[in-house]
Design a protein around this motif. Sequence first.
Motif, PDB file in Angstrom:
ATOM      1  N   LEU A  32      -9.336   9.589  -5.309  1.00 62.09           N
ATOM      2  CA  LEU A  32      -9.252   8.904  -4.025  1.00 62.09           C
ATOM      3  C   LEU A  32      -9.097   9.946  -2.932  1.00 62.09           C
ATOM      4  CD1 LEU A  32      -6.702   6.027  -4.820  1.00 62.09           C
ATOM      5  CD2 LEU A  32      -9.205   5.881  -4.819  1.00 62.09           C
ATOM      6  N   VAL A  41      -6.002  -0.890  -3.627  1.00 61.14           N
ATOM      7  CA  VAL A  41      -4.539  -0.761  -3.638  1.00 61.14           C
ATOM      8  C   VAL A  41      -4.103   0.242  -2.579  1.00 61.14           C
ATOM      9  CG1 VAL A  41      -2.569   0.108  -4.965  1.00 61.14           C
ATOM     10  CG2 VAL A  41      -4.201  -1.435  -6.051  1.00 61.14           C
ATOM     11  N   SER A  42      -4.824   1.359  -2.473  1.00 65.90           N
ATOM     12  CA  SER A  42      -4.467   2.395  -1.501  1.00 65.90           C
ATOM     13  C   SER A  42      -4.607   1.906  -0.067  1.00 65.90           C
ATOM     14  CB  SER A  42      -5.339   3.643  -1.709  1.00 65.90           C
ATOM     15  OG  SER A  42      -6.671   3.418  -1.271  1.00 65.90           O
ATOM     16  N   LYS A  43      -5.410   0.878   0.145  1.00 66.45           N
ATOM     17  CA  LYS A  43      -5.589   0.306   1.486  1.00 66.45           C
ATOM     18  C   LYS A  43      -4.557  -0.769   1.790  1.00 66.45           C
ATOM     19  CE  LYS A  43     -10.580   1.181   1.501  1.00 66.45           C
ATOM     20  NZ  LYS A  43     -10.513   2.259   2.506  1.00 66.45           N
ATOM     21  N   ARG A  87       2.683   1.521  -7.657  1.00 69.23           N
ATOM     22  CA  ARG A  87       1.438   1.618  -6.898  1.00 69.23           C
ATOM     23  C   ARG A  87       1.391   2.927  -6.108  1.00 69.23           C
ATOM     24  NH1 ARG A  87      -0.235  -4.021  -6.854  1.00 69.23           N
ATOM     25  NH2 ARG A  87      -1.622  -3.924  -5.054  1.00 69.23           N
ATOM     26  N   THR A  88       2.532   3.294  -5.518  1.00 66.78           N
ATOM     27  CA  THR A  88       2.575   4.530  -4.745  1.00 66.78           C
ATOM     28  C   THR A  88       2.262   5.738  -5.617  1.00 66.78           C
ATOM     29  OG1 THR A  88       4.265   3.576  -3.298  1.00 66.78           O
ATOM     30  CG2 THR A  88       4.016   5.965  -3.245  1.00 66.78           C
ATOM     31  N   LEU A 147      -8.111   0.576  -7.524  1.00 64.90           N
ATOM     32  CA  LEU A 147      -7.108   1.505  -6.997  1.00 64.90           C
ATOM     33  C   LEU A 147      -7.406   1.871  -5.544  1.00 64.90           C
ATOM     34  CD1 LEU A 147      -4.550   2.952  -7.714  1.00 64.90           C
ATOM     35  CD2 LEU A 147      -5.894   4.847  -8.618  1.00 64.90           C
ATOM     36  N   THR A 148      -8.672   1.935  -5.195  1.00 70.72           N
ATOM     37  CA  THR A 148      -9.048   2.195  -3.803  1.00 70.72           C
ATOM     38  C   THR A 148      -8.540   1.077  -2.895  1.00 70.72           C
ATOM     39  OG1 THR A 148     -11.035   3.409  -4.454  1.00 70.72           O
ATOM     40  CG2 THR A 148     -10.977   2.552  -2.209  1.00 70.72           C
ATOM     41  N   GLY A 181       0.807  -1.211   0.000  1.00 70.63           N
ATOM     42  CA  GLY A 181       0.000   0.000   0.000  1.00 70.63           C
ATOM     43  C   GLY A 181       0.841   1.261   0.000  1.00 70.63           C
ATOM     44  N   ALA A 196      -3.836   9.645  -8.264  1.00 69.57           N
ATOM     45  CA  ALA A 196      -5.292   9.545  -8.178  1.00 69.57           C
ATOM     46  C   ALA A 196      -5.841  10.485  -7.104  1.00 69.57           C
ATOM     47  CB  ALA A 196      -5.711   8.108  -7.894  1.00 69.57           C
ATOM     48  N   ARG A 197      -5.135  10.574  -5.987  1.00 73.43           N
ATOM     49  CA  ARG A 197      -5.576  11.496  -4.935  1.00 73.43           C
ATOM     50  C   ARG A 197      -5.483  12.938  -5.418  1.00 73.43           C
ATOM     51  NH1 ARG A 197      -2.660   8.132  -0.063  1.00 73.43           N
ATOM     52  NH2 ARG A 197      -4.510   7.029   0.668  1.00 73.43           N
ATOM     53  N   VAL A 239      -1.490   5.857  -6.592  1.00 76.90           N
ATOM     54  CA  VAL A 239      -2.353   6.341  -5.514  1.00 76.90           C
ATOM     55  C   VAL A 239      -2.182   7.844  -5.327  1.00 76.90           C
ATOM     56  CG1 VAL A 239      -2.783   6.239  -3.026  1.00 76.90           C
ATOM     57  CG2 VAL A 239      -2.443   4.120  -4.324  1.00 76.90           C
TER      58      VAL A 239
END
Length: 240
Positions: free
Chosen positions: A239, A190-192, A226-227, A187-188, A146, A233-234, A230
Amino acid sequence: MDFPRNALTPRAPAASDDLDSLLPSPVLVVEDEPLAQARLRDVLVSLGYADDALVFTDRCASAQALFAEQAFAIALIDIGLPDGNGIELIRLLHQRDPALPILVVSTWSTEQAIVMALQAGATGYVLKERDELEISLSIRSALRGGAPIDPFIARRILALIDVKSPRSSAAPTAALQLLSPREVEILTLVSKGLTNREIAEVLSLSRLTVGCHIKNIYKKLAVNSRTQAVFEARSQGLLF
């Protein structure tokens, strides 16, 4: 001063480990404050780590030397260190091992430090002022692939983006159209901190399908981790 090291287990891939049965090790902690070192040791031990799986140092130079000797499963790094800037250390470690989860645990909360650390390759960023549970959850998330970002940090980043890059009212709609609902859902997760296998189980998809979705997400957001996905996306309001 470095803490003595004993026999350490080989590094296991963090993205596929089940933390309930196997903790990826060893762990590198780069922190110069004795009290902060002791606190992080307690947090890591509470997660299930044995003392001989934890490697502590208080200098950038010794951290680089340790990293040259062996692989680590995760690195916890402070920004302000006696012999240099933790951001440069993050950059060097990330260049040597792009898959290494790097979690910043620091009191530094300026926009410049935050953005530079994430751009250098930090997986996540948590403030030292958080309680042990929050720091523990951030470490677990980083180990599971994450991108844990302190809520205060996330707000500062979003505020910075809003100030420097004002967007029209149509921008959020355009951002939402960039990713499909399924991709936003993945992706949500993934962020978790969920792995591809866990995401596949939650959504009743195959791991191959999840992997394809994540590759598409990378392509659409113009990122390669992944980082970064996220974070991007934020910044676009996908996100929170």
